[in-house]
Design a protein around this motif. Structure first.
Motif, PDB file in Angstrom:
ATOM      1  N   ILE A   1     -12.838 -29.685  -1.725  1.00 31.58           N
ATOM      2  CA  ILE A   1     -13.901 -29.052  -0.930  1.00 31.58           C
ATOM      3  C   ILE A   1     -14.788 -30.095  -0.274  1.00 31.58           C
ATOM      4  O   ILE A   1     -15.505 -29.807   0.682  1.00 31.58           O
ATOM      5  CB  ILE A   1     -14.717 -28.074  -1.800  1.00 31.58           C
TER       6      ILE A   1
ATOM      7  N   GLN B   1     -13.150 -21.817  -0.401  1.00 29.97           N
ATOM      8  CA  GLN B   1     -12.923 -22.608  -1.608  1.00 29.97           C
ATOM      9  C   GLN B   1     -14.158 -22.664  -2.501  1.00 29.97           C
ATOM     10  O   GLN B   1     -14.059 -23.018  -3.669  1.00 29.97           O
ATOM     11  CB  GLN B   1     -12.521 -24.024  -1.182  1.00 29.97           C
ATOM     12  N   SER B   2     -15.324 -22.304  -1.921  1.00 29.17           N
ATOM     13  CA  SER B   2     -16.553 -22.421  -2.714  1.00 29.17           C
ATOM     14  C   SER B   2     -16.497 -21.540  -3.958  1.00 29.17           C
ATOM     15  O   SER B   2     -17.230 -21.772  -4.907  1.00 29.17           O
ATOM     16  CB  SER B   2     -17.754 -22.048  -1.857  1.00 29.17           C
TER      17      SER B   2
ATOM     18  N   LEU C   1     -12.780 -23.147   5.445  1.00 32.15           N
ATOM     19  CA  LEU C   1     -12.140 -23.603   4.210  1.00 32.15           C
ATOM     20  C   LEU C   1     -13.166 -23.760   3.101  1.00 32.15           C
ATOM     21  O   LEU C   1     -12.940 -23.338   1.956  1.00 32.15           O
ATOM     22  CB  LEU C   1     -11.456 -24.953   4.440  1.00 32.15           C
TER      23      LEU C   1
ATOM     24  N   LEU D   1     -13.985 -21.373  -5.915  1.00 28.20           N
ATOM     25  CA  LEU D   1     -12.960 -21.902  -6.822  1.00 28.20           C
ATOM     26  C   LEU D   1     -13.369 -23.223  -7.456  1.00 28.20           C
ATOM     27  O   LEU D   1     -12.525 -23.972  -7.931  1.00 28.20           O
ATOM     28  CB  LEU D   1     -11.646 -22.108  -6.045  1.00 28.20           C
TER      29      LEU D   1
ATOM     30  N   THR E   1     -10.056 -29.198  -7.103  1.00 28.35           N
ATOM     31  CA  THR E   1     -10.636 -28.287  -6.114  1.00 28.35           C
ATOM     32  C   THR E   1     -11.959 -28.853  -5.576  1.00 28.35           C
ATOM     33  O   THR E   1     -12.288 -28.688  -4.404  1.00 28.35           O
ATOM     34  CB  THR E   1     -10.891 -26.885  -6.695  1.00 28.35           C
TER      35      THR E   1
END
Ligand SMILES: [Cu+2]
Ligand SMILES: [Cu+2]
Lengths: 831, 274
Positions: free
Chosen positions: A355, A326-327, A322, A329, A351
């Protein structure tokens, strides 16, 4: 564990070569030079020649670790210079510009030339062992990555002797980074050095991804991979995409500096914001790229030294996955103080918090693994434990920065400095633990345990004494030597801590060095409860690692006879026709040669705009690069793909093809960043007000047809190769070459026409984006034609009739170049 | 573990009361919001940190191998394939707890952000506040130039203490970040872009503005004075300024060092950009 596994140390020669394969003696008839480059054998570890020629993953891993430690010393000395300057609240030790260079180069070295390469030293050594591979998929490319890395670092060092290195911080914000504000040639050199480093990373990423997706031992599905290997897999995927964005940013910046384009300085376009977007799109994933390997190593050490399996292993992996996704975004959380609007700030705040939560889970997972274990506080575990300890502090202080309102005030202060050092150097602490953990495997000897524990306590004390006072003195603005006098005491404490930490590092290095001779010899598995495959083979492992074919199909690790290997589990690849007698090559002089060529070329490019000595340097470098690339291409270097392996999800395609696909994926991000930059600048300027550079779209349209036709010709060549028609292959490739040349001539005429109208790269931002983006595409065309030019004579000799794969791989690349043009043409000629 | 649970829930509870105060939609300055929020984060962060780290150290001591005791049952074997070691529920509970703390804190911070982002209070709505004074701040290597509504410009910011001050910040060369630490105010100065921020000076004093983004050789010394004057005094001073007043570097900056780095010596530079 089955009994046919041999871990008998005596079967292995002390130099790591396999006893069953005696090294070939070069005959005296060969000339000295010829003998120096004789590559069928690998000289012993003692010989310099081995280290220059080796392509073996374990040797390359050791080279990475040692080189990274040298850069650590370099970056550490710079840090201490800063800490000395900060003993007093006024500037009295370094010059203002000297301080800025020190700050900038310290950051660049530690983030790029130390942390990741240090981790990738272990990745190189350990990952193939953990997945049961004899080597990486492309051993020569692995050596190439290393040499490019080393020479990019040397280039960085040289920048100090070219009127001063880069002084705009590791974030390299524009437009401070353009020659108007930073005219030194050394600054250009720094940017080119980083570009070379990124090329090294990209080559390495392609290699690791192909290896890890295609060469796992039967039974070792992705889910069953050890956690260190998992962390590297995700790191490399992030690297592939993040570094492509950085490459785009660096190419544009280099072009602004060398060719005079005006991406970052043109009036009426948001050039400085463009840089922040490009940089942080790379920069945030970079945080995890740097930290993930440390996390993976921590998980391994926690399991081994608690004697327990990781609690919630599945969720640990899901969390990493994840985070990796997600890094990409969260980058705008580095831009909360810019002019982005409230909605976007809110989105990126969400976001960012999102994270951070998987990290909570990973931390809890590590802590709960200790519960009910039997904790053995060896040196590696002390470092891993200490790392988790300080990482928690780093994580909590990071939540402060996620709250936009607090970030408004904390940004640009020592709060940020303290926070990211708590996180990043926590990673370093874990990797030092990893160094101690794998040291017996790498060297066959144990480190000095007492010195090891001493080094930990000094490290831990130095770390906290250095970084904790920074939290208290957080009101100090970043990157200044002139701070409020009442904070002096805290900065002096930090300086003391800095020297302590530096001393601890030296102690670690000294311990590793001395123990090469003094350390007691160790068995294959000096740690009880280690489970991963590297501990099942001798320390250090023999050249081709395993006594038989590693397999997990029985539910645990076995080494099978290669002949009796079962073939029902993994995917079976038919032996490739080009592989000779199963005897793999382990040495090549060309990776080193290519890297020297690139180094000279980039050194020349740094000052080529100023003329003088740099012009001949550039020409020599280019020539050297061309010759060594040719040598690389012509060299016969045999690598066998494992006959049986876990290959999900890339079972259907062989290594070479997957490598090309992965490279193209990063190239998509590169072009995406260029096109994105164009769209961003144009939108900021006013989409309609922007004037299209080419006066006439017809040449572009003709070029579109030319490229499409050429793609078709490559397909014809491939079909001919499959049907064994030699002249069909030659004709297809030759037509492709001619069409490519026609494309370039047509483009050349168009450009000369524009130059006649006095439209140059530096004329305005429209011209800059047009020339640079289509120029980058043109460069891809040129590169493709060079490959075709290399292939045609070989095709004449019937090279591709037995094995048409090179034609197929080239076709993939060529179609990609073609498709890119289909996007560029409307964007730059019509819309 | 229940200790951790209890403590975190309890500490989280302490942040609840102020939450009722802020949900009234009134505008707030950073110097009201920041110290308040920072102290909440600090107290909670410290508590959570102490709890988690103490638990970690406790576990380390408690389960330390004493050398003699026999091996664990079912200890991991070399070459085994990894199994997910259970305890998923314990993890889920811990994660949920930490998520609640973090999300609650951040949501609270977000509501406060709305107050700051709303800008100074409206003149019509709040009879007590005067019309805000708007000043444009231009970052240039290596000084801050202030432009008043009447066109007067200066390298020192003079503001009255009886009304909100609205700042519009930009840069004429490279990126800088403008900040007045005394008023917890900070925002980027970006070429060709405007950012805004505001504050409410409350006492007559002289404070310092700094640069927080590396902007070149003079970055460390890129400071300027912010003089907060009595309202009436300010009005008298402001009335006698004109748009023609071109500041000289030494007029307003007391420290001589700034004269050397004054932007005018770099005008030639900036022209290259245009
Ligand atoms: Cu970030
Ligand atoms: Cu500055």
């Amino acid at each position: 564990m089955s009994d046919d596994r041999s871990t008998d140390e005596s079967a292995v020669q002390p130099d790591g070569g396999h006893a069953s394969r005696p090294l070939a003696e070069p005959t005296s008839k060969q000339s000295t030079l010829r003998r120096f480059f004789t590559r069928d054998d690998l000289p012993p570890y003692g010989a310099l020649r081995r280290w220059l020629l080796t392509t073996n993953h374990k040797d390359v891993g050791v080279l990475y670790v040692v080189t990274a430690l040298l850069f650590l010393v370099f970056g550490g000395v710079l840090a201490l210079l800063m800490r000395i300057e900060l003993l007093t609240p006024v500037g009295d030790f370094l010059s203002a510009d000297g301080y800025n260079q020190t700050v900038s180069t310290h950051g660049l070295i530690m983030v790029f030339w130390f942390l990741s390469p240090f981790a990738f030293g272990f990745a190189n050594y350990i990952v193939p062992l953990q997945i049961g591979a004899k080597d990486l998929a492309f051993p020569r490319l692995n050596a190439l990555s290393y040499w490019l890395y080393l020479f990019s670092g040397i280039l960085l060092g040289l920048s100090f002797f070219q009127g001063g290195s880069f002084s705009g911080g590791w974030t390299m914000y524009a437009p401070l980074s353009v020659p108007n504000y930073m005219p030194q040639i050394g600054s250009t050199t720094t940017i080119l050095a980083l570009t070379l480093f990124v090329i090294s990373v990209t080559v390495s990423s392609v290699n690791f991804l192909t290896t890890m997706h295609r060469m796992r031992a039967p039974g070792l599905t992705l889910r069953r991979m050890p956690l260190f290997t998992w962390s590297i897999l995700l790191t490399v995927w992030m690297m592939l995409f993040a570094f492509a964005a950085l490459l785009a940013a660096l190419l544009i910046l280099s072009s602004d500096r060398i060719l005079g384009t005006t991406y970052f300085t043109a009036e009426g376009t948001p050039g400085s914001l463009l840089w922040t977007h490009l940089f942080w799109f790379f920069g945030h994933p970079e945080v995890y790229i740097v930290f993930f390997p440390a996390l993976g190593a921590m998980a391994e050490m926690f399991q081994t030294f608690t004697g327990r399996r990781l609690v919630g292993r599945k969720w640990f992996i899901v969390s990493m996955l994840l985070v990796a996704l997600q890094s990409f975004l969260v980058w705008m959380h580095h831009m909360f103080l810019t002019s982005i609007n409230l909605q976007i700030k809110t989105l990126f705040m969400i976001t960012t918090i999102g994270i951070s939560l998987p990290f909570d889970l990973m931390v809890f997972s590590l802590i709960y693994t200790m519960v009910k274990g039997r904790l053995r506080f060896t040196t590696p575990f002390l470092f891993a434990f200490g790392s988790l300890f300080v990482f928690i502090i780093g994580g909590i202080t990071g939540v402060f920065l996620g709250a936009v309102v607090l970030d408004y005030q904390l940004r640009g202060t020592y709060w940020v400095v303290a926070h990211f050092h708590y996180v990043m150097v926590s990673g370093v602490m874990a990797l030092v633990g990893a160094l101690y953990y794998w040291y017996p495997k790498l060297t066959g000897r144990m480190y000095n345990r007492r010195l090891g524990k001493l080094s930990f306590w000094l490290f831990f004390a130095g770390f906290n004494l250095l970084y904790f006072p920074m939290f208290i003195a957080w009101e100090t603005p970043r990157r200044v030597f002139d701070y409020p006098a009442e904070l002096t005491g805290f900065h002096q404490l930090a300086t003391v801590g800095g020297f302590l930490l530096g001393f601890a590092f030296l102690l670690v290095i000294w311990n590793c060095y001395r123990s090469l001779w003094d350390g007691e010899t160790v068995s294959s598995n000096p740690w009880a409860h280690a489970t991963t495959a590297e501990w099942a083979i001798p320390s250090p492992p023999p050249l081709e690692n395993f006594p038989g074919m590693p397999s997990y199909e029985s539910g645990s690790l076995d080494f099978l006879d290669r002949e009796t290997a079962s073939t029902d589990g993994g995917t079976v690849t038919k032996p490739t026709p080009s592989s000779h007698d199963g005897h793999d090559s382990h040495a090549s002089p060309w990776p080193l040669g290519i890297s020297i060529g690139s180094f000279v070329l980039f050194l020349g490019l740094s000052g080529v705009a100023t003329g003088g000595i740099y012009v001949p340097i550039t020409i020599v470098g280019g020539g050297l690069l061309a010759v060594t690339l040719l040598g690389f291409g012509l060299e016969s270097f045999s690598v066998t793909e494992p006959a049986v392996a876990e290959r999900w999800p890339f079972a259907g395609i062989e290594n070479g093809k997957l490598g090309v696909w992965i490279f193209l994926a990063s190239d998509i991000v590169l072009f995406g960043a260029f096109v994105g930059s164009y769209v961003f600048l144009r939108a900021g300027y006013g989409w309609e007000a922007w004037k299209i550079v080419p006066h006439n779209p017809i040449p572009g349209l003709i070029n579109t047809y030319i490229l499409l036709t050429s793609s078709f010709c490559v397909v014809l060549a491939l079909v001919a190769a499959q049907k064994g028609r030699r002249w069909g292959v030659v004709a297809g490739l030759t037509t492709t070459l001619l069409l490519g040349i026609a494309f370039l001539i047509n483009k050349g005429i168009e450009w000369i026409e524009l130059f006649h109208h006095n439209i140059w790269l530096s004329t305005d931002v429209q011209a800059s984006t047009f020339f640079l983006t289509t120029g980058l595409h043109g460069l891809h065309v040129v590169l493709g034609l060079v490959i075709v030019l290399y292939m045609i004579p070989r095709a004449l000799n019937g090279a591709y009739l037995d094995d048409e794969r090179p034609v197929e791989y080239f076709g993939l690349y060529w179609h990609f170049v073609d498709i890119v043009w289909l996007f560029l043409f409307p964007l730059f000629y019509i819309l | 573990m229940s200790v951790l649970v209890g403590l975190t829930v309890q500490t989280f509870g302490t942040s609840a009361p102020p939450a009722t105060v802020i949900l009234q939609g009134q505008s707030r300055t950073m110097s009201e919001v920041f110290p308040h929020l920072f102290s909440i984060f600090l107290v909670l962060g410290t508590l959570v940190g102490i709890v988690v780290l103490s638990y970690m150290v406790y576990v380390a001591v408690r389960y330390r191998a004493d050398g003699e005791t026999d091996e664990l049952k079912d200890s991991p074997q070399l070459g085994e394939l990894p199994e997910g070691g259970g305890d998923g529920r314990k993890l889920a509970v811990s994660l949920t707890l930490s998520a609640i703390i973090v999300i609650a804190l951040i949501s609270y911070a977000w509501f406060l952000l709305m107050g700051v982002e709303g800008g100074p209070p409206e003149v019509s709505g709040e009879p007590n506040s005067d019309k805000p004074l708007s000043v444009t701040v231009v970052g240039e290597q290596f000084a801050w130039k202030y432009i008043y509504p009447n066109g007067n410009s200066s390298y020192t910011l003079r503001v009255p203490d009886d009304r909100p001050i609205e700042l519009t910040i930009t840069s004429s060369d490279v990126m800088h970040t403008y900040g007045i630490p005394k008023y917890d105010l900070k925002t980027d100065a970006i070429p060709a872009q405007n950012t805004t921020t505001w504050f409410n000076p409350d006492e007559t004093e002289t404070v310092e503005a700094n640069c927080y983004e590396l902007c070149g050789t003079g970055h460390s010394e890129m400071t300027s004075e912010v003089i907060i004057m009595d309202g009436a005094e300010f009005d008298r001073w402001y009335a006698q300024t004109t748009s023609d007043a071109t500041p000289t570097p030494n007029e307003s900056t007391t420290e001589g060092a700034h004269a050397m780095d004054h932007p005018q010596s770099r005008l030639a530079h900036n022209h290259v950009l245009v």
